[in-house]
Design an enzyme around this catalytic site. Structure first.
Site, PDB file in Angstrom:
ATOM      1  N   ARG A  61      -0.057 -24.358   0.597  1.00  0.00           N
ATOM      2  CA  ARG A  61      -1.111 -24.072   1.381  1.00  0.00           C
ATOM      3  C   ARG A  61      -2.573 -23.484  -0.009  1.00  0.00           C
ATOM      4  NH1 ARG A  61       0.843 -22.308   6.892  1.00  0.00           N
ATOM      5  NH2 ARG A  61      -1.157 -21.994   7.241  1.00  0.00           N
ATOM      6  N   CYS A  75      -8.423  -8.290  10.039  1.00  0.00           N
ATOM      7  CA  CYS A  75      -8.856  -8.793   8.839  1.00  0.00           C
ATOM      8  C   CYS A  75      -9.435  -8.483   7.619  1.00  0.00           C
ATOM      9  CB  CYS A  75      -9.348 -10.694   8.737  1.00  0.00           C
ATOM     10  SG  CYS A  75      -8.856 -11.402   7.666  1.00  0.00           S
ATOM     11  N   CYS A 300      13.556 -16.756   5.579  1.00  0.00           N
ATOM     12  CA  CYS A 300      12.928 -17.018   4.165  1.00  0.00           C
ATOM     13  C   CYS A 300      13.726 -18.049   3.988  1.00  0.00           C
ATOM     14  CB  CYS A 300      13.205 -15.569   3.883  1.00  0.00           C
ATOM     15  SG  CYS A 300      12.067 -14.361   4.296  1.00  0.00           S
ATOM     16  N   ASP A 594       1.053  20.407  18.573  1.00  0.00           N
ATOM     17  CA  ASP A 594       2.065  20.014  17.658  1.00  0.00           C
ATOM     18  C   ASP A 594       1.719  19.087  16.577  1.00  0.00           C
ATOM     19  OD1 ASP A 594       5.375  20.545  17.049  1.00  0.00           O
ATOM     20  OD2 ASP A 594       5.342  17.969  17.064  1.00  0.00           O
TER      21      ASP A 594
END
Length: 624
Positions: A61, A75, A300, A594
């Site tokens: 890429r 983004c 992976c 709280d």
């Protein structure tokens, strides 16, 4: 290295014999002898692109630019991104030189990313020159789609054969809110153009985030009924500056369950080798859907991807923070052999898998805009409904961080019906069912609002007069539970409210989501839902009620530095749900106290009250 050209020649011969219809083919006997010779002398896949776990990286890429023609809240970090000086970005010649080197070593797929790659002036020329590389089978691009319709015919002619288009909403007003620019119709036109030019499938990337767009999941799936789309639902991932929060991530299994409830016939398709997607198809639909499960079920073990950033750094893992500059070595005159050694060393250091979603969120890594635009979407914007997997929850006016917010939030208040079906039919054709979106305003208090699964109000023969006696005591004045066994089942709805006066300091921290304890609004919201379901355990004489719906709205009131809470409960049964609504509002208010007590003790809880109730024998109640 002498065997490596032979290996490349083998790939070319096999590819030519398999895919080329127009080229002249060798005689069968000659072709057989050549194939046998090349198989005997072929080298294995490039050692430089093979890591220590045997993963072969054949997919590259390349980011062409850090710039983008949108300004997406999800983004870019709020403070913006310092762009790399132009002189430090890869030139066209450097992009092509690196691409040529990787293709020689076995890369057969290149995807161009950004920023937004289509704003690079020479993108068509880059695609054309990549198309000339021997051995490169696929040239893809990931784009936001704004310029796609205009450029796609030229890109297709140059050799582009795969398209991914990023689109996170089918609602035009929400699109403009998210990206801070207009352009929804241009994106839809780009998708239409891709289909018209024969791309099949056209991949549509949708990052799903709780509180932003998970309510549109089924609308995206419905698009695949009549269109050759592959809608890819991507789990929200952490990157530097995007304020990732686990609570905003919608997991693959949750999304899959939602789709299967609507289409139980959904079928899983076989997975391709090294695929990042789990792909499904609804029988009879032209398209398909996929899930990118980077966080909940990482892939992976079969990763075959490498990335080159716009400034020339090699990233062997999208989630890793280690990079090596190929640009610097190129400009210092490194030979191909020297570059390969550098690349091989980086690939060899690639880890077995990424560190996991929680560890990644703590790591220093580039903002996604500086890696590529394709996968990441940032912190979900405020003031959009958040729907959990087990209850319908709405948080309104959360953290108004920018002036544009004030302009847009009004478009989602009150009743609304999505414009998606009409627009999608206009731009992509008809053929998918329409869905009404749940309103931000509680449908119980606004009869004009419709939401999925809502029922018509129960009718009654006539209200009974208010009782002048306490119902929870017996004749002797002792506490007793009311017997509701003889009462008819009717739909019961109740709405209660509370106000928490925070003071300016705590209010500002909540508005900016800067409390050390975390997101007070989300925690209070969840506490209110849980309290509604546990009311009978907290209030001794309350009957246990099987609630069919709990809804909380939390609004920030800047004039009073307050949080206004409204809780709505619904059930079908013989007893009312006003105690559930009151308990929900009260506990949500206590939770706000709280969460903020360390900042200020001058917090006041007030106006805990019943707003309305319907469905009981004693008639409806509406506070004026």
């Amino acid at each position: 290295m002498s065997a490596r050209p032979v290996s490349r020649m083998l790939r070319r011969v096999l590819r030519t014999s398999t895919w080329s219809c127009s080229s002249t083919q060798p005689a069968p006997t000659e072709l057989s002898r050549r194939r046998q010779f090349l198989r005997e002398h072929a080298a294995p896949f490039s050692a430089f692109l093979t890591d220590s776990f045997g993963r072969q990286h054949s997919y590259l890429r390349i980011s062409l630019t850090e710039k983008c023609n949108l300004r997406c809240q999800y983004c870019m970090p709020e403070e913006g991104v310092p762009l790399t000086p132009k002189a430090d970005l890869l030139t066209t010649e450097e992009v092509l030189a690196l691409a040529r080197l990787f293709v020689k070593e076995g890369v057969d797929k290149i995807r161009l990313t950004g920023g937004e790659p289509l704003i690079r002036p020479d993108v068509v020329d880059i695609v054309a020159k990549l198309h000339q590389l021997e051995g490169l089978r696929t040239i893809g691009i990931t784009t936001n789609g704004i310029s796609l319709a205009r450029l796609l015919p030229q890109l297709q002619k140059a050799g582009l054969n795969a398209i991914n288009i990023s689109l996170d909403t089918l609602v035009p007003a929400k699109f403009e809110f998210i990206v801070r620019r207009r352009g929804f119709h241009k994106v839809m036109e780009g998708i239409h153009k891709a289909i018209e030019l024969g791309y099949n499938p056209v991949k549509v990337n949708c990052v799903v985030m709780r509180g932003l767009n998970e309510d549109e999941l089924l609308d995206f799936v419905a698009l695949t009924e009549g269109l050759p789309l592959d809608v890819r639902f991507i789990e929200y991932m952490p990157f530097d500056g995007n304020k990732w929060n686990f609570k905003k991530m919608v997991s693959y299994k949750e999304m899959l369950d939602t789709v299967r409830q609507r289409w139980p016939e959904l079928e899983k398709l076989p997975e391709e080798e090294s695929s990042t997607a789990k792909t499904f198809k609804i029988p009879g639909f032209r398209g398909q859907i996929s899930f990118i499960t980077s966080m909940s079920e990482h892939f992976c073990g079969t990763c075959n991807r490498l990335r080159i950033t716009a400034d020339g750094n090699l990233k062997v893992c999208l989630f890793g923070n280690s990079e090596v500059s190929l640009r610097d070595h190129l400009r210092m005159g490194a030979s191909e052999e020297e570059l390969l050694r550098i690349i091989g060393a980086a690939v060899g250091r690639k880890k077995r898998q990424h560190a996991g979603m929680f560890s990644i969120s703590q790591m220093k890594n580039r903002p996604m805009i500086l890696i590529e635009l394709s996968l990441m979407r940032r912190d979900s914007p405020p003031a959009i409904p958040s729907i959990s997997s087990w209850d319908s929850l709405h948080v309104q006016n959360l953290r108004p961080r920018m002036s544009f917010f004030n302009q847009m939030v009004t478009s989602w208040k009150g009743c609304r019906v999505s414009q998606t079906p009409l627009l999608a039919q206009q731009w992509l054709g008809s053929g998918f069912p329409q869905r009404h979106y749940s309103s931000l305003q509680d449908s119980a208090t606004n009869p004009k609002c419709l939401s999925p699964g809502s029922q018509a109000p129960a009718t009654h023969s006539g209200p009974l007069p208010p009782s002048d006696k306490l119902t929870h005591v017996d004749a002797e004045g002792r506490a007793a539970m009311v017997d509701v066994g003889g009462k008819p089942d009717t739909e019961r709805v109740a709405v209660a409210s509370a106000v928490v006066l925070l003071g300016p300091v705590a209010f500002q921290l909540i508005q900016q989501n800067q409390l050390k304890k975390g997101d007070a609004l989300v925690v209070a919201q969840l506490a209110g839902v849980q309290a509604a379901k546990m009311t009978s355990q907290l209030i001794p004489l309350c009957h246990h009620v099987a609630l069919s719906h709990v809804q909380l709205q939390l609004e920030l009131d800047s004039t009073r530095h307050a949080v206004v809470i409204q809780a709505s409960c619904r059930a079908q049964g013989p007893t009312g749900v006003e105690m559930e609504a009151l308990t929900s509002a009260a506990v949500a208010a206590l939770t706000m106290y709280d969460m903020c007590k360390a900042v200020s003790r001058d917090i006041v809880l007030e106006e805990i009250k019943l707003v309305s109730k319907t469905g009981g024998q004693r008639g409806d109640f509406h506070r004026t």
